[in-house]
Design a protein around this motif. Sequence first.
Motif, short mmCIF file in Angstrom:
data_model
loop_
_atom_site.label_atom_id
_atom_site.label_comp_id
_atom_site.label_asym_id
_atom_site.label_seq_id
_atom_site.Cartn_x
_atom_site.Cartn_y
_atom_site.Cartn_z
N ILE A 104 0.86 -1.19 0.00
CA ILE A 104 0.00 0.00 0.00
C ILE A 104 0.89 1.23 0.00
O ILE A 104 1.82 1.34 0.82
N THR A 105 0.61 2.16 -0.91
CA THR A 105 1.36 3.39 -1.04
C THR A 105 0.46 4.56 -0.69
O THR A 105 -0.63 4.69 -1.24
N ALA A 106 0.91 5.43 0.24
CA ALA A 106 0.16 6.64 0.60
C ALA A 106 0.90 7.85 0.05
O ALA A 106 2.14 7.85 -0.04
N TYR A 107 0.14 8.89 -0.30
CA TYR A 107 0.77 10.04 -0.94
C TYR A 107 0.01 11.33 -0.63
O TYR A 107 -1.17 11.32 -0.27
N ARG A 108 0.73 12.43 -0.79
CA ARG A 108 0.13 13.77 -0.66
C ARG A 108 0.79 14.69 -1.67
O ARG A 108 2.02 14.76 -1.75
N ILE A 109 -0.05 15.37 -2.45
CA ILE A 109 0.42 16.37 -3.41
C ILE A 109 -0.27 17.68 -3.05
O ILE A 109 -1.48 17.71 -2.84
N ALA A 110 0.51 18.75 -2.95
CA ALA A 110 -0.08 20.01 -2.49
C ALA A 110 0.51 21.20 -3.22
O ALA A 110 1.74 21.31 -3.36
N ASN A 111 -0.35 22.09 -3.68
CA ASN A 111 0.03 23.43 -4.09
C ASN A 111 -0.59 24.36 -3.07
O ASN A 111 -1.76 24.76 -3.20
N GLU A 112 0.16 24.65 -2.02
CA GLU A 112 -0.39 25.42 -0.90
C GLU A 112 -0.78 26.83 -1.33
O GLU A 112 -1.75 27.39 -0.82
N GLY A 113 -0.02 27.40 -2.25
CA GLY A 113 -0.32 28.75 -2.71
C GLY A 113 -1.69 28.86 -3.37
O GLY A 113 -2.38 29.87 -3.23
N LYS A 114 -2.09 27.80 -4.08
CA LYS A 114 -3.40 27.79 -4.73
C LYS A 114 -4.47 27.13 -3.87
O LYS A 114 -5.65 27.17 -4.20
N GLY A 115 -4.06 26.50 -2.79
CA GLY A 115 -5.02 25.86 -1.90
C GLY A 115 -5.58 24.56 -2.43
O GLY A 115 -6.73 24.22 -2.15
N VAL A 116 -4.78 23.80 -3.20
CA VAL A 116 -5.22 22.54 -3.76
C VAL A 116 -4.36 21.41 -3.19
O VAL A 116 -3.13 21.45 -3.31
N VAL A 117 -5.01 20.42 -2.57
CA VAL A 117 -4.28 19.32 -1.91
C VAL A 117 -4.93 17.99 -2.27
O VAL A 117 -6.16 17.85 -2.19
N LEU A 118 -4.11 17.01 -2.64
CA LEU A 118 -4.58 15.66 -2.92
C LEU A 118 -3.92 14.70 -1.93
O LEU A 118 -2.70 14.69 -1.79
N THR A 119 -4.74 13.90 -1.26
CA THR A 119 -4.23 12.88 -0.33
C THR A 119 -4.89 11.56 -0.67
O THR A 119 -6.11 11.51 -0.89
N GLY A 120 -4.12 10.48 -0.71
CA GLY A 120 -4.72 9.21 -1.04
C GLY A 120 -3.81 8.03 -0.76
O GLY A 120 -2.68 8.18 -0.28
N HIS A 121 -4.33 6.85 -1.05
CA HIS A 121 -3.53 5.63 -0.94
C HIS A 121 -4.02 4.65 -1.99
O HIS A 121 -5.14 4.74 -2.48
N ASN A 122 -3.15 3.71 -2.33
CA ASN A 122 -3.45 2.80 -3.42
C ASN A 122 -2.81 1.44 -3.16
O ASN A 122 -1.69 1.35 -2.67
N ALA A 123 -3.57 0.39 -3.47
CA ALA A 123 -3.07 -0.98 -3.43
C ALA A 123 -3.71 -1.73 -4.58
O ALA A 123 -4.63 -1.22 -5.23
N GLN A 124 -3.23 -2.93 -4.87
CA GLN A 124 -3.77 -3.70 -5.98
C GLN A 124 -4.06 -5.14 -5.56
O GLN A 124 -3.31 -5.72 -4.78
N LYS A 125 -5.15 -5.67 -6.11
CA LYS A 125 -5.47 -7.09 -5.98
C LYS A 125 -5.58 -7.66 -7.38
O LYS A 125 -6.34 -7.15 -8.20
N THR A 126 -4.84 -8.71 -7.67
CA THR A 126 -4.79 -9.23 -9.04
C THR A 126 -5.46 -10.59 -9.14
O THR A 126 -5.48 -11.37 -8.19
#
Length: 348
Positions: A104-126
Amino acid sequence: MTAPPFILSPTSLTEFPAYWCERPELFAKIADGKNEEERALAVLRWFISTLKGQYTSRNESMGSEKKPLNPVLGELFYGYWPATAERGGKTTLVVEQVSHHPPITAYRIANEGKGVVLTGHNAQKTSFSGGSIIVKQVGHAVLTVRLPSGDAEEYLITLPRLRIDGLWYGSPYIELTDTSYIQSSSGWLSQIDYKGKGYFSGKSHSFKATVTPPAHLYRQPHVIEGTWHSISRDIRTGAIFHDVTTPKEEVTVAPIGEQGEWESRRLWNVVAKGIRDGDFDTAAKDKSRIENEQRQRRRDELSAGTKWELKHFKHIESCPTYERLGKLFSVNPPTEDGYDYLNNGPHT
C-alpha cells in the motif's frame, strides 16, 4: 515469489503518485474555477490528464508494460514541481510505502499557494481471466480545494480497474475497465466509463465521462468522450476538453547523493542501473540483498515485539470523507480505511 529483473521496470511503485501531477498547471487551475460547476469540470480534466502517465508511460518508454519494483515498508519518495506565474506556488509530493503485505502506497500532493491538496492511498489485488491479468485497485484519493470564502470543497476520487492484455504475445499493455467516480461535496458527480479495445472492435483507451449536477439544479449533464491517452471533446459543443499530446513535466527530485537511505532512487539505485544497462546479474543480486534485509527487519521486529512506525501518515480504520461523499452516489464498498497526512514532510 519475486520477479526476475528482465521483466522489471527500473522504477519503484513509490514513484507512481508523481503521475497525478505531471501537468501541474491543470492541478493548480482547479482553484481558478469561478463556481462549483467550473471546478467540477476542472477536476475531471485534471484527472483524465493523469491517466496516460499512470497507465501507458512504461509501454512508450520500454516497448511493453513492465512490473514496477515492489517497495519496501517505509520506502519514501519526495519531489516537487517549481513555482511558475501560471500555477502559483511550488507543488510538493510526499510518498510513503505504508504496508508491504499487501503493498500500500500513501501520498500527498499540495500546491499550498493555490489551496489545492490531494491525499490518497493505493493498493492492488490481481486475478487472472481469459488470458488477461485483472487488477482491482484498492484505495481512493481526496482532493481538497480552499475557496476564497475560506470554506473547503472536497472531491472523492475512486480508481478504475485495470486489465493487462497482450501476455500471450509477450508485449503486455494496460487497458482501463469498468467505472470510476469523482464526487464533489457540492453535489456534482463525474461518472467515467472506460471502454477499451476488445478482441474484434473498439478503440484503445476510450472513455465516456458524464458530469451530472446536484438534484436541485435543473441542467443538462456534460458528456465528454475520447481517448484518455490523447484527446477528448465535449459532446455538446465539440470543444477539446483535454489534450495530453503535449509534453508532460517530470517531477524534480534531489540528486541520489543527497537522498536518505530510505528514499526510492537511492535505495534501488544499483538495481535500476542494472536493469537499464541490461546487467541483470548485478540487478538480481542487489534486489535480493534489499529483499533479504526487509525480511530480516520483519523477523527482528517480531522477536522484539515491536511494530514499524510510519513516518508521514497515520492509518485510520474508516475514512470519514469517503463515507460521507460516498453516500451521495452509493459507493461500493460503503466504508474504506485511509491514511491521514501528519504535516511533517520535508517541504514543511
